[in-house]
Structure formats: structure tokens, C-alpha cells
Design a protein around this motif. Structure first.
Motif, PDB file in Angstrom:
ATOM      1  N   GLY A 177       0.729  -1.407   0.215  1.00  0.00           N
ATOM      2  CA  GLY A 177      -0.532  -0.160  -0.265  1.00  0.00           C
ATOM      3  C   GLY A 177       1.150   1.098  -0.748  1.00  0.00           C
ATOM      4  N   ASP A 178       0.704   2.049   1.192  1.00  0.00           N
ATOM      5  CA  ASP A 178       1.386   3.628   0.774  1.00  0.00           C
ATOM      6  C   ASP A 178       2.574   2.889   2.076  1.00  0.00           C
ATOM      7  N   ALA A 179       2.804   2.167   2.525  1.00  0.00           N
ATOM      8  CA  ALA A 179       3.904   2.028   3.324  1.00  0.00           C
ATOM      9  C   ALA A 179       5.127   2.530   2.688  1.00  0.00           C
ATOM     10  N   VAL A 180       5.579   2.680   1.154  1.00  0.00           N
ATOM     11  CA  VAL A 180       6.302   2.678   1.028  1.00  0.00           C
ATOM     12  C   VAL A 180       6.834   4.609   1.022  1.00  0.00           C
ATOM     13  N   GLU A 181       5.557   4.898   0.435  1.00  0.00           N
ATOM     14  CA  GLU A 181       5.402   5.914   0.183  1.00  0.00           C
ATOM     15  C   GLU A 181       5.999   7.146   1.515  1.00  0.00           C
ATOM     16  N   THR A 182       4.785   6.207   2.867  1.00  0.00           N
ATOM     17  CA  THR A 182       5.185   6.814   4.149  1.00  0.00           C
ATOM     18  C   THR A 182       6.798   7.312   4.909  1.00  0.00           C
ATOM     19  N   SER A 183       6.579   5.892   4.914  1.00  0.00           N
ATOM     20  CA  SER A 183       8.640   5.087   5.089  1.00  0.00           C
ATOM     21  C   SER A 183       9.546   6.508   4.481  1.00  0.00           C
ATOM     22  N   VAL A 184       9.411   7.066   2.475  1.00  0.00           N
ATOM     23  CA  VAL A 184      10.258   7.547   2.194  1.00  0.00           C
ATOM     24  C   VAL A 184      10.426   9.313   2.982  1.00  0.00           C
ATOM     25  N   GLN A 185       9.054   9.577   3.494  1.00  0.00           N
ATOM     26  CA  GLN A 185       8.919  10.958   4.759  1.00  0.00           C
ATOM     27  C   GLN A 185       9.325  10.768   5.517  1.00  0.00           C
ATOM     28  N   LEU A 186       9.754   9.998   6.126  1.00  0.00           N
ATOM     29  CA  LEU A 186       9.940   9.298   7.322  1.00  0.00           C
ATOM     30  C   LEU A 186      11.594   9.112   7.183  1.00  0.00           C
ATOM     31  N   VAL A 187      12.064   8.918   6.313  1.00  0.00           N
ATOM     32  CA  VAL A 187      13.575   8.026   6.825  1.00  0.00           C
ATOM     33  C   VAL A 187      14.558   8.703   5.570  1.00  0.00           C
ATOM     34  N   ALA A 188      15.903   9.653   6.031  1.00  0.00           N
ATOM     35  CA  ALA A 188      16.268  10.417   5.915  1.00  0.00           C
ATOM     36  C   ALA A 188      17.155   9.790   4.593  1.00  0.00           C
ATOM     37  N   ASP A 189      17.982   8.464   4.906  1.00  0.00           N
ATOM     38  CA  ASP A 189      18.236   7.783   3.648  1.00  0.00           C
ATOM     39  C   ASP A 189      17.593   6.838   3.147  1.00  0.00           C
ATOM     40  N   VAL A 235       9.369  -6.699   1.809  1.00  0.00           N
ATOM     41  CA  VAL A 235       8.752  -8.079   1.108  1.00  0.00           C
ATOM     42  C   VAL A 235       7.661  -7.926   0.414  1.00  0.00           C
ATOM     43  N   VAL A 236       7.571  -6.487  -0.082  1.00  0.00           N
ATOM     44  CA  VAL A 236       6.190  -6.970  -0.830  1.00  0.00           C
ATOM     45  C   VAL A 236       5.901  -5.845  -1.858  1.00  0.00           C
ATOM     46  N   ASP A 237       6.585  -4.570  -2.327  1.00  0.00           N
ATOM     47  CA  ASP A 237       6.847  -3.546  -2.844  1.00  0.00           C
ATOM     48  C   ASP A 237       7.653  -3.484  -3.635  1.00  0.00           C
ATOM     49  N   PHE A 238       8.083  -4.327  -4.737  1.00  0.00           N
ATOM     50  CA  PHE A 238       9.250  -4.130  -5.808  1.00  0.00           C
ATOM     51  C   PHE A 238       8.974  -2.472  -5.974  1.00  0.00           C
ATOM     52  N   ALA A 239       8.170  -1.604  -5.962  1.00  0.00           N
ATOM     53  CA  ALA A 239       8.758  -0.472  -6.491  1.00  0.00           C
ATOM     54  C   ALA A 239       9.889   0.511  -5.018  1.00  0.00           C
TER      55      ALA A 239
END
Length: 307
Positions: free
Chosen positions: A220-232, A239-243
């Protein structure tokens, strides 16, 4: 022997509990009498044909990749195990055909380790795939002591193990989950937050400067949310999103690894890792176990008990 077989892609209706020939044991394999087999999302995803483009699937197919059981016989070149040894394994080969939802499995020694004495059969059967996924993901993310790791879907089979492994490293863990699992996540050492819209704000309320790393186990939106929170972004894994790779992160696909399995068993025997078991089913009810797993709401692992 009895096994769970599918002969074509489809829903639960294609799952058969049937008699199949006993497996042949090669020179570098052992014959394992299965006591428990973990149920994982990849099992029903294979059944539905969702992974047809990336896996070499061959019918008729005995399902499953996880096992815990007892060695019955060893191949001529095997020195690592002897009859009577208790083992765990992620028995995945280059083709998907000879699985672990069965009374007997011929398992290459490279896929096995000794069963941790601290875990019962159900817990041990639920450890290999989920445990290796969590262990190898954390090795990629490398959360250090004092750093903060965000785990999306922290109450699931992989998530609950990832929380424990990160806590054992000395990391601070923030885990997303439904409200009913928050108190339980605290017992594992995580700080729970509700998933859904506004997640980034809720995480920042706990970690104003963001987090050091993030592990996506839900999509779902987990990767995009993580991008907002992780500097690197290199410290974001899914384990689920090739994107995730397009955003600079890592895609994790658990690999059979005897040394990693042995490390997990050692952590369990030291009291640093346990396997929460949500439900157990007899082998004949594998279709029902997969249906429950597909709901995505269980706390911990679903396991088939064999024999």
C-alpha cells in the motif's frame, strides 16, 4: 504419504488432501518426518497464480516451504545430520513443486538447521520463512543500538519477529498495528501506532526527527510513508513492494540459509526470540488455514500440525 496438492491455479477449491508417493532422498538431502509446517502469504499467492511470472511452478504441486520435524534417513553424502535429529527448514528449491505440506519431505541440507529446544513444534514450524525474512531484512537495514526502526504491520508473522530481533539489537522499534494489538506489541518491546491515513504524523509525534530505518511488510502506502520519515532511502526495505527499489530502497526475498537459521535458533534458545502462534490446523485443513492467513489480520503465525 499424505500431502496437500494443487494441480492448477485457483482458490481454496483446488486444494487437495491426498496420497502421493514418498519422496526420493538425494545424496545431499535428508528425509524429514514433518511435525509442523508454517502457513505464509506466499503459499496462497502461489496457489492463485500471482507469482507465475517470477517462480518456476510445476504441477502437480505439493504446497508449502516451512517445516519442523525429525530426520528419518540421510543421503550418502550427508554428515551434518543423523536419524532422530530435530530440524527446521525453509525448503525452497529452484522450482516450486516439492513442498512441505506433507508427512515426509526430502530436504537439502543447505535448507536446514537444528530445531531450537526452546520452541515447541508449532512455534518451530512457523519460524523458518518468517524468521529468515525478518533476519535478512534487518541485516540489510542494520539498525544499530539506539536507532529507531519503523515496522509496518508489526503484529503479523514477520513483523512480530522483526520487532524482537530489532529489540535484541538494542534498537527502538515503532510498530504499526490495529488497536487490538497495541498492548501485545508493547510486550514485545515496540511502541505501537495505528496504521492508516495520518501515519507519518503519528510516527513523528513519537520521533520528531523521523526514524533511521523502515521495514514494509504490508504494501500500500507504506513505502511512500517511509520515504517521508527516513533520511536515507537505502535504509527502507520492503518484502511486498518492488517499487521500493525505484525509491532507492531494498526489496527483500528470503533465501534459504542454514547459518541464518542456526542464528535464529540460537536467539530462541537464549530467550531473545519466540514465535507467536495465532492458530494451528491439522494438515487436512490447509485450505482453511490459508484462507485465514489471506485475511491479513492474525497476530503471529498460522501453522499446520502434521501427524
Amino acid at each position: 504419504m499424505k500431502a496437500i496438492v494443487i494441480r492448477e491455479y485457483g482458490g481454496p477449491e483446488v486444494v487437495e488432501y491426498t496420497e502421493v508417493p514418498d519422496p526420493k532422498v538425494g545424496p545431499d538431502s535428508v528425509l524429514v518426518r514433518v511435525r509442523a509446517a508454517g502457513v505464509n502469504p506466499v503459499d496462497w499467492q502461489v496457489r492463485e497464480g500471482r507469482l507465475d511470472g517470477m517462480l518456476d511452478v510445476r504441477f502437480p504441486l505439493v504446497m508449502g516451504w516451512d517445516l519442523a520435524g525429525e530426520v528419518q534417513a540421510v543421503g550418502g553424502a550427508v554428515t551434518e545430520f543423523a536419524p532422530g535429529d530435530e530440524v527446521i527448514g525453509l525448503v525452497r528449491r529452484d522450482s516450486v513443486e516439492h513442498g512441505t505440506y506433507a508427512e515426509l519431505v526430502a530436504a537439502p541440507v543447505r535448507t536446514l538447521a537444528r530445531k531450537p529446544a526452546a520452541l515447541d513444534w508449532a512455534q518451530a514450524g512457523g519460524l523458518p520463512l518468517a524468521g529468515l525474512t525478518a533476519y535478512q531484512a534487518l541485516r540489510a537495514l542494520d539498525p544499530a543500538e539506539g536507532e529507531t526502526l519503523l515496522v509496518h504491520a508489526a503484529a503479523g508473522g514477520v513483523g512480530s519477529l522483526a520487532v524482537q530481533l530489532a529489540v535484541a539489537r538494542g534498537a527502538r522499534v515503532i510498530g504499526t498495528a490495529g488497536e487490538r494489538n497495541h498492548a501485545w506489541l508493547r510486550t514485545l518491546g515496540a511502541e505501537p501506532v495505528a496504521h492508516g491515513p495520518g501515519l507519518a504524523d503519528r510516527v513523528r509525534a513519537l520521533a520528531p526527527d523521523g526514524v533511521h530505518a523502515a521495514l514494509d511488510l504490508v504494501g500500500g502506502d507504506a513505502v511512500e510513508t517511509s520515504v517521508q520519515l527516513v533520511a536515507d532511502p537505502a535504509r527502507i526495505a520492503s518484502v511486498v513492494d518492488f517499487a521500493v527499489t525505484a525509491r532507492g530502497g531494498r526489496y527483500i526475498w528470503a533465501r534459504p540459509d542454514a547459518a541464518d537459521l542456526a542464528a535464529l535458533a540460537g536467539l530462541a534458545d537464549r530467550g531473545l526470540l519466540t514465535v507467536p502462534v495465532a492458530s494451528t490446523f491439522p494438515l487436512a485443513q490447509a485450505a482453511s488455514a490459508q484462507a485465514l492467513n489471506a485475511e491479513g489480520r492474525t497476530r503471529g503465525k498460522i501453522v499446520l500440525l502434521v501427524g
